[in-house]
Design a protein around this motif. Structure first.
Motif, PDB file in Angstrom:
ATOM      1  N   ALA A  99      11.679 -10.666   8.583  1.00 43.23           N
ATOM      2  CA  ALA A  99      11.272 -11.330   7.341  1.00 43.23           C
ATOM      3  C   ALA A  99       9.891 -10.862   6.895  1.00 43.23           C
ATOM      4  O   ALA A  99       9.645 -10.673   5.699  1.00 43.23           O
ATOM      5  N   VAL A 100       8.990 -10.642   7.839  1.00 39.99           N
ATOM      6  CA  VAL A 100       7.651 -10.170   7.500  1.00 39.99           C
ATOM      7  C   VAL A 100       7.724  -8.724   7.004  1.00 39.99           C
ATOM      8  O   VAL A 100       7.086  -8.365   6.012  1.00 39.99           O
ATOM      9  N   ALA A 101       8.516  -7.904   7.669  1.00 36.64           N
ATOM     10  CA  ALA A 101       8.686  -6.510   7.225  1.00 36.64           C
ATOM     11  C   ALA A 101       9.265  -6.472   5.810  1.00 36.64           C
ATOM     12  O   ALA A 101       8.824  -5.681   4.968  1.00 36.64           O
ATOM     13  N   LEU A 102      10.214  -7.324   5.542  1.00 38.11           N
ATOM     14  CA  LEU A 102      10.836  -7.394   4.216  1.00 38.11           C
ATOM     15  C   LEU A 102       9.821  -7.848   3.164  1.00 38.11           C
ATOM     16  O   LEU A 102       9.770  -7.308   2.054  1.00 38.11           O
ATOM     17  N   ALA A 103       8.985  -8.803   3.523  1.00 37.92           N
ATOM     18  CA  ALA A 103       7.955  -9.286   2.598  1.00 37.92           C
ATOM     19  C   ALA A 103       6.951  -8.177   2.268  1.00 37.92           C
ATOM     20  O   ALA A 103       6.529  -8.030   1.120  1.00 37.92           O
ATOM     21  N   PHE A 104       6.585  -7.382   3.276  1.00 36.28           N
ATOM     22  CA  PHE A 104       5.688  -6.257   3.018  1.00 36.28           C
ATOM     23  C   PHE A 104       6.342  -5.256   2.068  1.00 36.28           C
ATOM     24  O   PHE A 104       5.697  -4.733   1.159  1.00 36.28           O
ATOM     25  N   PHE A 105       7.608  -4.971   2.286  1.00 40.41           N
ATOM     26  CA  PHE A 105       8.347  -4.031   1.433  1.00 40.41           C
ATOM     27  C   PHE A 105       8.378  -4.546  -0.007  1.00 40.41           C
ATOM     28  O   PHE A 105       8.165  -3.786  -0.956  1.00 40.41           O
ATOM     29  N   ALA A 106       8.581  -5.828  -0.166  1.00 41.73           N
ATOM     30  CA  ALA A 106       8.586  -6.429  -1.511  1.00 41.73           C
ATOM     31  C   ALA A 106       7.203  -6.308  -2.152  1.00 41.73           C
ATOM     32  O   ALA A 106       7.074  -5.911  -3.312  1.00 41.73           O
ATOM     33  N   HIS A 107       6.173  -6.619  -1.393  1.00 40.28           N
ATOM     34  CA  HIS A 107       4.804  -6.597  -1.928  1.00 40.28           C
ATOM     35  C   HIS A 107       4.344  -5.182  -2.270  1.00 40.28           C
ATOM     36  O   HIS A 107       3.743  -4.955  -3.316  1.00 40.28           O
ATOM     37  N   GLU A 108       4.605  -4.246  -1.387  1.00 45.13           N
ATOM     38  CA  GLU A 108       4.091  -2.887  -1.561  1.00 45.13           C
ATOM     39  C   GLU A 108       4.809  -2.091  -2.649  1.00 45.13           C
ATOM     40  O   GLU A 108       4.183  -1.258  -3.294  1.00 45.13           O
ATOM     41  N   SER A 109       6.111  -2.332  -2.830  1.00 41.00           N
ATOM     42  CA  SER A 109       6.839  -1.459  -3.765  1.00 41.00           C
ATOM     43  C   SER A 109       8.021  -2.108  -4.466  1.00 41.00           C
ATOM     44  O   SER A 109       8.868  -1.395  -4.998  1.00 41.00           O
ATOM     45  N   SER A 110       8.082  -3.428  -4.462  1.00 46.00           N
ATOM     46  CA  SER A 110       9.253  -4.113  -5.029  1.00 46.00           C
ATOM     47  C   SER A 110      10.542  -3.553  -4.434  1.00 46.00           C
ATOM     48  O   SER A 110      11.458  -3.169  -5.149  1.00 46.00           O
ATOM     49  N   TYR A 111      10.562  -3.489  -3.111  1.00 41.99           N
ATOM     50  CA  TYR A 111      11.733  -3.014  -2.355  1.00 41.99           C
ATOM     51  C   TYR A 111      12.051  -1.544  -2.647  1.00 41.99           C
ATOM     52  O   TYR A 111      13.201  -1.139  -2.718  1.00 41.99           O
TER      53      TYR A 111
END
Length: 126
Positions: free
Chosen positions: A47-59
């Protein structure tokens, strides 16, 4: 809100991880099971890795990540080899470029577990 630890049991199921990537229209969605497993292999919360991906590049749909496939916008280090299997290891300061989302997530996991957590930056807030 509590601070989220990078290293923790998964807070979400694999199906939720996949559903989030799919709903976002991420090009990483087809690899969701392998991506989730990569987080677990490094003892990181997906979940944290996914949140970073969302924050850094909108997935993976915005910014340089569209081209670099760089999960966490990792830069090539100036004094050593880049994390994981970056295709541009001789470009210090540049965004690392990866062949796949899986390669870049593995590199991101290495960076978090080998640099951030040992230096005391073991939560999102820190």
């Amino acid at each position: 809100m509590d601070d989220l630890a990078f290293m923790s049991p998964p807070r979400i199921e694999p199906s939720v991880f996949a559903r989030v990537l799919t709903a976002a229209g991420s090009s990483a969605a087809p690899d969701a099971p392998a991506l989730y497993s990569t987080c677990l292999r490094h003892s990181l919360d997906p979940a944290v890795a996914l949140a970073f991906f969302a924050h850094e590049s909108s997935y993976g749909k915005r910014g340089s990540a569209i081209v670099t496939r760089n999960w966490g916008n990792i830069r090539v280090p100036r004094r050593r080899r880049p994390w994981g299997r970056a295709r541009n290891p001789n470009a210090p300061g540049a965004m690392a470029v990866y062949d796949s989302w899986l390669d870049s997530l593995d590199a991101w996991c290495q960076l978090i577990t080998q640099v951030y957590v040992p230096s005391g930056r073991d939560t999102v807030r820190k």
